[in-house]
Design an enzyme around this catalytic site. Structure first.
Site, PDB file in Angstrom:
ATOM      1  N   GLY A 175       0.781  -1.244   0.000  1.00  0.00           N
ATOM      2  CA  GLY A 175       0.000   0.000   0.000  1.00  0.00           C
ATOM      3  C   GLY A 175       0.803   1.280   0.000  1.00  0.00           C
ATOM      4  N   TRP A 221       5.690  -6.279   0.834  1.00  0.00           N
ATOM      5  CA  TRP A 221       4.748  -7.149   0.127  1.00  0.00           C
ATOM      6  C   TRP A 221       5.374  -8.360  -0.532  1.00  0.00           C
ATOM      7  CZ3 TRP A 221       5.193  -6.875  -5.341  1.00  0.00           C
ATOM      8  CH2 TRP A 221       5.962  -5.818  -5.818  1.00  0.00           C
ATOM      9  N   ASN A 228       9.342   1.096  -1.416  1.00  0.00           N
ATOM     10  CA  ASN A 228       9.687   2.479  -1.710  1.00  0.00           C
ATOM     11  C   ASN A 228       9.064   3.461  -0.720  1.00  0.00           C
ATOM     12  OD1 ASN A 228       7.329   1.451  -3.523  1.00  0.00           O
ATOM     13  ND2 ASN A 228       6.932   3.610  -3.150  1.00  0.00           N
ATOM     14  N   ASP A 241      10.835   5.263  -7.521  1.00  0.00           N
ATOM     15  CA  ASP A 241      10.021   4.090  -7.174  1.00  0.00           C
ATOM     16  C   ASP A 241      10.862   2.815  -7.271  1.00  0.00           C
ATOM     17  OD1 ASP A 241       7.888   2.480  -6.445  1.00  0.00           O
ATOM     18  OD2 ASP A 241       6.903   2.548  -8.393  1.00  0.00           O
TER      19      ASP A 241
END
Lengths: 583, 158
Positions: free
Chosen positions: A200, A257, A275, A318
């Protein structure tokens, strides 16, 4: 008569075995039972290496489909019109456990051509989490312990299912979709705990790892990956031009994740951190932004951070550092070393001393890398990192910032390498990397707006640049040098497994599954599934015979957002199939 | 006879009620909005914003008229992440008189192909959907329910 008794005993032991619980010892010794694929990466060290060699270089040409299974869960939800398959099957004593994107678990009997034993459907909420998952409706698999199958759901739950009956025994709500926390990673079972990572960062969550006591569902610990201002590292989140950026750490991202690895001797968990947010506006968050884009070494019992190493400080690209950590006891520069390997989105592969976190080597595994001139030989920091600055530009033409809102970097934001896992062959001391050979444009849009729950927290976005291709790349761990490449028209989006048979199994995102020669990456076998493949292959034995299994089902972020840079991939159709191959 | 009429009325009332509680009517434009992945970049609410698809503009605030909407969907907007949806775009010169060959070597402005092409009927339907359901309007609960086709937590608080 004696023969009869022995056979009976053997049969008894064998049948007892098929109903045996998965002990922690079984998991620690997973490599000694190569007929199983007992943990996400095959073993807790993350190798994705199988000791099976019945299928090998000599006979792999004869590999063909043994059985298939159509699995469900293809329906969409939220902003996604279909779900995909990114899971790694788990195999124990001839039974296989796989998940679909919505977190249903299927138990197949691999000794009976994949007969379905049970299906557990956790009734995952589709639209609420589906509206805020950045990168597809995915679930990467289960973990086993005792008589339990441990899994996650996109809507944030840890689910414990009875291995025999398929009944749900326990549910714990861990992630909160109302602030865009979702779960896609497989759990990591350590002793009697399950460790959960969260996704998220693109919505400004504050990442964490959570350890659940499987005896009663209670919390052992939760460690945030972004420190609060009064914690060590808290001073690496400074105020930017906007008044609200004083609270940048609260929405600093750093999701977790992809499942981590575990070293039982050191009792340490290694886990990559994602990130920082907002992704493309590093002026909003001056400082190194710990522990974004880092590997954390955590004490398994307390969750305390023992050391960290940061790959890309104050990231404007990113370059999510979440990828898996591979623990090797290997020769590095000629000396036997306890190391941790990692292939990062930023295009560098790293070897660190896993006891101290000391940098050993770092080499580009991509063909083109232009955002920094290299890594410092001693510290592993990017050479264009400026310790006197709070906001990093790296090679200025490669990063977008407020005075230069567009720039192109190689690799681009998807990497390098994304979550699809590497494989490590200990016999060859070779590290195999699924590569996205890419450049992409970055666009900066200053994060002037305050954080709002469930709205993108990006400070810009990527823009399609030149066409993106891929490769499988082999790296010699002793030297950190690239020794072979298997070139691909499209990026490698599925991951790898290496075997004692001298093979590396891999896939193309337009549906071809291939076997490569471990020594030179020459293609030895191929099979067309004609759907998207974005899941890792595994190998196992059932009824005394070796098989290779892989899920095929178009999913992930690529089909939605990045097909513009891979012409032809837009034609790939969704599907949901488990393929199992044998000789 | 009378009873018959009463029954008829009752029947009609029931029918009406029934129709009322049916899920929202099928809207070809909305279904195209989903199929074309417009929602991937302009979001389910149509307000756009930054995202992995780039900074998509708000379709609620767009000032484009019907013709202009059709053109941008057919041809995309080269130099941005807005893809083209017409199969023949840049193959012949229907889009701004330009062809793919005009963009050779210019990765920055290369027109991007959509995930799936849309035909004339679909493009007109999605344009009608933009004009009727998005343009000049705020996100409402009714819109949310229509988009998701059923009650969901995403529509709470609207």
């Amino acid at each position: 008569m004696i023969k009869y008794i022995i056979t009976t005993i053997f049969a008894l032991v064998f049948s007892f075995n098929t109903f045996a619980n998965t002990s922690w010892d079984d998991i620690l010794n997973a490599k000694k039972a190569p007929q199983n694929w007992l943990t996400h990466h095959g073993s807790l060290d993350g190798h994705r290496f199988s000791g099976l060699d019945d299928i090998n270089k000599k006979n792999v040409k004869k590999l063909k489909v043994a059985w298939t299974a159509m699995i469900g869960g293809i329906e969409g939800g939220g902003i996604w019109d279909h779900a995909g398959l990114e899971g790694t099957p788990i195999v124990e004593d001839g039974f296989m456990y796989v998940t679909d994107g919505w977190g249903s678990v299927y138990k197949f009997d691999a000794t009976k051509n994949g007969k379905l034993v049970w299906k557990m459907n956790p009734d995952t909420d589709h639209d609420f989490p589906g509206a805020v998952t950045c990168c597809g409706i995915n679930n990467r698999g289960v973990a086993l312990i005792d008589n339990k199958v441990v899994s996650h759901t996109l809507d944030g739950r840890l689910i414990v299912t009875n291995k025999d009956s398929g009944e749900i025994e326990q549910e714990v709500q861990l992630a909160d979709a109302s602030i865009a926390e979702v779960i896609t990673a497989a759990p990591l079972v350590v002793k009697n705990s399950a460790i959960t990572g969260v996704a998220g960062a693109e919505y400004g969550i504050r990442g964490w790892l959570h350890s659940t006591n499987l005896a009663d569902g209670s919390k052992n610990w939760r460690t945030y990956t972004i420190p609060a201002p009064d914690e060590p590292g808290g001073d690496t989140w400074k105020q930017g031009p906007e008044a609200h950026s004083k609270d940048a750490w609260m929405h600093g991202g750093g999701s977790t994740w992809v499942v981590g690895s575990y070293d039982p001797d050191l009792d340490v968990i290694y886990w990559g951190v994602g990130n920082p947010g907002p992704d493309w506006d590093n002026e909003y968050r001056p400082g190194d932004n710990l522990y974004s884009n880092s590997v954390l070494a955590l004490d398994a019992d307390s969750g305390k951070i023992k050391w960290y190493f940061q790959y890309t400080p104050n990231d404007p690209y990113d370059f999510d550092g979440v990828n898996e950590q591979t623990l090797v006891d290997a020769k590095i520069f000629g000396k036997k070393t306890k190391a941790v390997l990692h292939a990062d989105r930023n295009g560098f592969a790293y070897a660190l001393d896993r006891e101290s976190g000391k940098f050993l080597w770092g080499t580009p595994f991509v063909k083109k890398l232009d955002w920094t001139a290299g890594l410092d030989k001693y510290t592993g920091r990017p050479l264009d990192y400026d310790p006197n600055k709070d906001v990093q530009r790296y090679v200025p033409s490669s990063s977008a910032f407020r005075a230069q809102p567009e720039a192109t970097s190689c690799p681009g934001n998807m990497g390098g390498k994304n979550w699809p896992p590497t494989a490590y062959d200990p016999d060859r001391n070779m590290y195999y990397i699924p590569v996205i050979e890419s450049c992409a444009m970055h666009v900066n849009v200053p994060q002037e707006k305050e954080w709002v729950a469930r709205e993108f927290w990006l400070g810009g976005g990527p823009k399609m640049g030149p066409q993106i291709t891929g490769s499988v790349t082999a790296m010699d761990v002793n030297s950190g040098k690239v020794v072979a490449k298997y070139d691909m028209d499209y990026p490698q989006l599925g991951g790898l497994v290496a075997t004692k048979g001298g093979l590396v199994f891999s896939s193309h995102p337009d549906g071809t599954i291939v076997a490569l020669d471990s020594d030179n990456l020459k293609e030895l076998w191929a099979f067309e599934t004609n759907t998207g493949v974005n899941a890792p292959p595994i190998t196992f034995e059932a009824g005394g015979k070796q098989y290779v299994a892989i899920l095929a089902g178009l999913g992930g972020a690529w089909p939605k957002w990045f097909v513009g840079s891979t012409p032809g991939l837009e034609k790939v159709q969704p599907g949901q199939t488990l393929y199992v191959f044998g000789l | 006879m009378k009873i018959n009429i009463i029954l008829k009325v009752l029947f009609l009332v029931l029918m009406y009620n029934n129709a009322y509680s049916q899920p929202p009517k099928f809207d070809y434009g909305l279904s195209t909005y989903k199929k074309g992945n417009c929602m991937g970049c302009h979001k389910w609410h149509g307000d756009g914003g930054p995202g992995y698809g780039g900074a998509a503009l708000s379709l609620r605030e767009t000032g484009l008229d019907k013709e202009q909407l059709i053109t941008i969907i057919e041809c995309g907007r080269p130099g941005t992440n807005m893809p083209f949806f017409d199969k023949k775009a840049y193959v012949d010169d229907r889009c701004f008189g330009m062809k793919f060959s005009d963009f050779e070597g210019d990765d920055k402005n290369r027109p991007l192909q959509a995930k799936s092409f849309l035909n004339k009927r679909q493009i007109e339907a999605v344009v009608d959907f933009i004009i009727n359901d998005l343009q000049g309007q705020k996100v409402s609960k009714d819109y949310c329910l229509k988009f998701f086709g059923k009650p969901t937590r995403s529509c709470e608080g609207l």
